[in-house]
Design an enzyme around this catalytic site. Structure first.
Site, PDB file in Angstrom:
ATOM      1  N   LYS A  71       0.845  -1.201   0.000  1.00 48.13           N
ATOM      2  CA  LYS A  71       0.000   0.000   0.000  1.00 48.13           C
ATOM      3  C   LYS A  71       0.880   1.250   0.000  1.00 48.13           C
ATOM      4  O   LYS A  71       1.555   1.556   0.963  1.00 48.13           O
ATOM      5  CB  LYS A  71      -0.914   0.059   1.221  1.00 48.13           C
ATOM      6  CG  LYS A  71      -1.985   1.130   1.029  1.00 48.13           C
ATOM      7  CD  LYS A  71      -2.630   1.604   2.309  1.00 48.13           C
ATOM      8  CE  LYS A  71      -1.861   2.652   3.031  1.00 48.13           C
ATOM      9  NZ  LYS A  71      -1.685   3.933   2.307  1.00 48.13           N
ATOM     10  N   GLU A 124      10.075   0.770  10.457  1.00 47.52           N
ATOM     11  CA  GLU A 124      11.102   1.798  10.275  1.00 47.52           C
ATOM     12  C   GLU A 124      10.395   3.119  10.512  1.00 47.52           C
ATOM     13  O   GLU A 124       9.585   3.551   9.699  1.00 47.52           O
ATOM     14  CB  GLU A 124      11.682   1.678   8.863  1.00 47.52           C
ATOM     15  CG  GLU A 124      13.070   2.242   8.749  1.00 47.52           C
ATOM     16  CD  GLU A 124      13.040   3.682   8.314  1.00 47.52           C
ATOM     17  OE1 GLU A 124      12.910   4.552   9.203  1.00 47.52           O
ATOM     18  OE2 GLU A 124      13.110   3.929   7.104  1.00 47.52           O
ATOM     19  N   CYS A 155      13.466  10.443   7.581  1.00 46.77           N
ATOM     20  CA  CYS A 155      13.364   9.917   8.950  1.00 46.77           C
ATOM     21  C   CYS A 155      14.686  10.038   9.694  1.00 46.77           C
ATOM     22  O   CYS A 155      14.699  10.191  10.909  1.00 46.77           O
ATOM     23  CB  CYS A 155      12.874   8.485   8.921  1.00 46.77           C
ATOM     24  SG  CYS A 155      13.713   7.489   7.707  1.00 46.77           S
ATOM     25  N   GLU A 159       9.444  14.807  16.131  1.00 43.81           N
ATOM     26  CA  GLU A 159       9.844  14.802  14.724  1.00 43.81           C
ATOM     27  C   GLU A 159       9.022  15.848  13.967  1.00 43.81           C
ATOM     28  O   GLU A 159       7.792  15.785  13.950  1.00 43.81           O
ATOM     29  CB  GLU A 159       9.612  13.415  14.131  1.00 43.81           C
ATOM     30  CG  GLU A 159      10.148  13.298  12.723  1.00 43.81           C
ATOM     31  CD  GLU A 159      10.043  11.880  12.164  1.00 43.81           C
ATOM     32  OE1 GLU A 159       8.949  11.299  12.217  1.00 43.81           O
ATOM     33  OE2 GLU A 159      11.069  11.374  11.677  1.00 43.81           O
TER      34      GLU A 159
HETATM   35  P1  NAI Z   1       1.784   8.043   8.545  1.00 38.12           P
HETATM   36  O1  NAI Z   1       2.632   7.223   9.447  1.00 38.12           O
HETATM   37  O2  NAI Z   1       0.355   8.246   8.935  1.00 38.12           O
HETATM   38  O3  NAI Z   1       1.777   7.396   7.065  1.00 38.12           O
HETATM   39  C1  NAI Z   1       2.687   6.462   6.570  1.00 38.12           C
HETATM   40  C2  NAI Z   1       1.935   5.321   5.883  1.00 38.12           C
HETATM   41  O4  NAI Z   1       1.099   4.676   6.833  1.00 38.12           O
HETATM   42  C3  NAI Z   1       0.993   5.761   4.757  1.00 38.12           C
HETATM   43  O5  NAI Z   1       0.988   4.780   3.746  1.00 38.12           O
HETATM   44  C4  NAI Z   1      -0.347   5.811   5.445  1.00 38.12           C
HETATM   45  O6  NAI Z   1      -1.435   5.666   4.558  1.00 38.12           O
HETATM   46  C5  NAI Z   1      -0.243   4.630   6.370  1.00 38.12           C
HETATM   47  N1  NAI Z   1      -1.140   4.677   7.535  1.00 38.12           N
HETATM   48  C6  NAI Z   1      -1.596   5.765   8.193  1.00 38.12           C
HETATM   49  N2  NAI Z   1      -2.421   5.401   9.199  1.00 38.12           N
HETATM   50  C7  NAI Z   1      -2.490   4.045   9.181  1.00 38.12           C
HETATM   51  C8  NAI Z   1      -3.162   3.068   9.966  1.00 38.12           C
HETATM   52  N3  NAI Z   1      -3.953   3.411  10.963  1.00 38.12           N
HETATM   53  N4  NAI Z   1      -2.976   1.756   9.664  1.00 38.12           N
HETATM   54  C9  NAI Z   1      -2.168   1.396   8.652  1.00 38.12           C
HETATM   55  N5  NAI Z   1      -1.517   2.267   7.865  1.00 38.12           N
HETATM   56  C10 NAI Z   1      -1.666   3.578   8.118  1.00 38.12           C
HETATM   57  O7  NAI Z   1       2.488   9.434   8.341  1.00 38.12           O
HETATM   58  P2  NAI Z   1       1.829  10.835   7.912  1.00 38.12           P
HETATM   59  O8  NAI Z   1       0.529  11.017   8.630  1.00 38.12           O
HETATM   60  O9  NAI Z   1       1.811  10.935   6.443  1.00 38.12           O
HETATM   61  O10 NAI Z   1       2.902  11.848   8.473  1.00 38.12           O
HETATM   62  C11 NAI Z   1       2.900  12.217   9.851  1.00 38.12           C
HETATM   63  C12 NAI Z   1       4.291  12.233  10.392  1.00 38.12           C
HETATM   64  O11 NAI Z   1       4.832  10.932  10.335  1.00 38.12           O
HETATM   65  C13 NAI Z   1       5.287  13.073   9.623  1.00 38.12           C
HETATM   66  O12 NAI Z   1       5.214  14.420   9.963  1.00 38.12           O
HETATM   67  C14 NAI Z   1       6.571  12.437  10.039  1.00 38.12           C
HETATM   68  O13 NAI Z   1       6.967  12.924  11.297  1.00 38.12           O
HETATM   69  C15 NAI Z   1       6.229  10.981  10.173  1.00 38.12           C
HETATM   70  N6  NAI Z   1       6.631  10.215   8.974  1.00 38.12           N
HETATM   71  C16 NAI Z   1       7.785   9.491   9.032  1.00 38.12           C
HETATM   72  C17 NAI Z   1       8.230   8.821   7.925  1.00 38.12           C
HETATM   73  C18 NAI Z   1       9.485   8.022   7.955  1.00 38.12           C
HETATM   74  O14 NAI Z   1      10.093   7.824   6.921  1.00 38.12           O
HETATM   75  N7  NAI Z   1       9.899   7.509   9.087  1.00 38.12           N
HETATM   76  C19 NAI Z   1       7.526   8.897   6.646  1.00 38.12           C
HETATM   77  C20 NAI Z   1       6.285   9.625   6.697  1.00 38.12           C
HETATM   78  C21 NAI Z   1       5.892  10.268   7.828  1.00 38.12           C
END
Ligand code: NAI
Ligand code: MG
Length: 501
Positions: free
Chosen positions: A184, A259, A293, A395
């Site tokens: 996904k 991660e 990240c 973050e």
């Molecule tokens: P997120 O963690 O919500 O999204 C990442 C992935 O998880 C996306 O594919 C999203 O659709 C999916 N996702 C979201 N909620 C989910 C759930 N309940 N169950 C399963 N999958 C789910 O991140 P978001 O909201 O886009 O960004 C928020 C913060 O997260 C950012 O400001 C940043 O701090 C952090 N982040 C960290 C990343 C990394 O590479 N470690 C990448 C993206 C965001």
């Protein structure tokens, strides 16, 4: 893809990729993804939900137990290698689309993201034929050996910061080891991964081996993580959602690798080459608009070099070219979404309330008309930060760094480790004993000495503490996608004597 141009004005259309076919969502629903530089709609995409996840998991299971299990390791490797070549041949088109969907400057998508995708498929293509068991020297008339088998159907949930590259980090080892996948993409950036689906078909992977189900986290993502039909879930994203994934997986005891976030210390000692350290600080926080990240979002400065460093850092940060990401000279494009931009702005307010100083940047740049609806933000430096402040602990995921000073090495190590995260850390010093001492003392999965943001498909990447568990890339990634079976064989031909003969 019809041309190497940046995608045309009319929105593109994409379907789900399930069981080797492009199909609409069961619900018929779609969603749109904007171009973050202009706010215009880039594509309309079928929106997967629970019903589509079910279909995709079933297709992946059939492929795992059927056709895919009959294909030799050599042929799996050849398909992965072919995929790497197909991606390479489409570098320009894929880079243009990545830039249009994510906003990252074209010089990054074209020279870093897509080439790294190629590197990862190529590297793991080589592993397919080298995944071996072992023979164990057990006592007695016994022969004991291990088989290293694929885990099965893998759910992979990926973020939007390096869309195609994060897909490659997860797909490459999973496929090399003989698993099947339901992936996904993030709702913000589904486009290049759906283009990859076409290349996966062309590379000859049987239907159902890779299924791509764009959709939202709370619906499609949650349904995938909680699905009883998957054997493993791999996630990259926020620590908050990582915990939800781990909870969902716990109910089925699905294997998990995570991660997650980071708040990396990037440390400058007084004996460092200051020019080199400034360039490392820039690379650490402004690369990919800070949406990394392992970004060096806490810069620790030896009190003695604080002023010299900050002056140079500010001057260089203010020279960064922010704007049209399709322009080859642009160094920073927009943030990925309005939501992320709002979050960053919020942290600028928090910093001021907490008593930090906005030393550089702190707002959106003035750009020409076409980009006024884009999600741009200036390179930003907070000084006078204490490690206990929220801007040093949470973050931010933007081009925003907090500068903290330290007195000596003990003071530094204590502060550097005072975080829930532990993904990466950088150190700038000419003292090699200090550098290696530090590498051992800091609790993080990746340490950079006099460099920052270095990656290679052969080198493991992953976090300590709440930055997650499991290592992607390198041989360690294969541990996430294989399981070990121990086989015992009696060589004596005699009954077991334990209960008498
Ligand atoms: P997120 O963690 O919500 O999204 C990442 C992935 O998880 C996306 O594919 C999203 O659709 C999916 N996702 C979201 N909620 C989910 C759930 N309940 N169950 C399963 N999958 C789910 O991140 P978001 O909201 O886009 O960004 C928020 C913060 O997260 C950012 O400001 C940043 O701090 C952090 N982040 C960290 C990343 C990394 O590479 N470690 C990448 C993206 C965001
Ligand atoms: Mg979220």
């Amino acid at each position: 893809m019809s041309s190497a141009q940046a995608p045309s004005e009319t929105p593109r259309h994409y379907q789900l990729f399930i069981d080797g076919k492009f199909v609409d969502a069961e619900s018929g629903k779609t969603f749109t993804t904007p171009n973050p530089a202009t706010g215009e709609t880039l594509a309309e995409v079928a929106e997967a939900d629970k019903a589509d996840i079910d279909k995709a998991v079933q297709a992946a299971r059939r492929a795992f137990e059927g056709k895919w299990s009959t294909i030799s390791a050599r042929d799996r490797g050849r398909m992965l290698y072919k995929l790497s070549q197909l991606v390479e041949s489409k570098t320009k088109e894929l880079a243009a689309l990545e830039t249009a969907d994510n906003g990252k400057p074209i010089r990054e998508s074209q020279y870093i993201d897509i080439p790294s995708v190629v590197e990862n498929f190529e590297y793991f293509a080589g592993w397919a034929t080298k995944i071996e068991g072992e023979t164990i020297p057990v006592p007695g008339q016994m022969f004991n050996y291990t088989l290293r088998e694929p885990v099965g159907v893998c759910g992979q949930i990926i973020p939007w910061n390096f869309p195609l590259l994060m897909a490659a980090w997860k797909l490459a080892p999973a496929l090399a080891a003989g698993n099947t996948v339901v992936l996904k993409p993030a709702e913000q950036t589904p486009v290049t991964i759906l283009e990859l689906a076409k290349l996966i078909q062309e590379a000859g992977f049987p239907e159902g081996v890779v299924n791509i189900v764009p959709g939202f986290g709370e619906t499609a993502g949650a349904a995938l993580a909680a699905h009883k039909g998957i054997d493993k879930v791999a996630f990259t994203g926020s620590t908050e959602v990582g915990k939800m994934i781990a909870h969902a997986a716990a109910d089925n005891l699905t294997k998990v690798s995570l991660e997650l976030g980071g708040k990396a210390p990037n440390i400058v000692f007084a004996d460092a080459d200051i020019e080199q350290a400034v360039s490392g600080a820039m690379m650490g926080i402004f690369f990919n608009q800070g949406q990394v990240c392992c970004a060096g979002s806490r810069i620790f400065l030896d009190e003695r070099v604080k002023d010299e460093f900050l002056d140079r850092f500010k001057a260089r940060a203010e020279k960064i070219v922010v704007g049209d990401p399709t322009n080859a000279a642009t160094q920073m494009g927009p943030q990925v979404s309005e939501e992320q931009l709002a979050r960053i702005k919020g942290y600028c307010d928090i910093a001021t309330e907490e008593g930090a100083t906005v030393f550089a940047g702190g707002c959106s740049p003035q750009l020409e008309e076409k980009f006024q609806k884009g999600f741009f933000f200036q390179p930003t430096i907070f000084s006078e930060v204490k490690n206990s402040m929220r801007v040093a602990q949470e973050e931010i995921f933007g081009p925003v760094t907090s500068v903290i000073t330290f007195k000596d090495e003990d003071d530094l190590v204590r502060q550097a480790n005072d975080t829930i995260y532990g993904l990466s850390a950088g150190i700038w010093t000419r003292d090699i004993t200090r550098a290696h001492r530090f590498a051992k003392q800091v609790h993080a999965g990746v340490i950079w000495i006099n460099t920052f943001n270095m990656f290679n498909a052969a080198s493991p990447f992953g976090g300590y503490k709440q930055s997650g568990y499991g290592r992607e890339m390198g041989r360690h990634a294969l541990d996430l996608y294989t399981q070990v079976k121990s086989v015992w064989v009696d060589l004596s031909g005699k009954p077991i004597g334990w209960f008498g003969n």
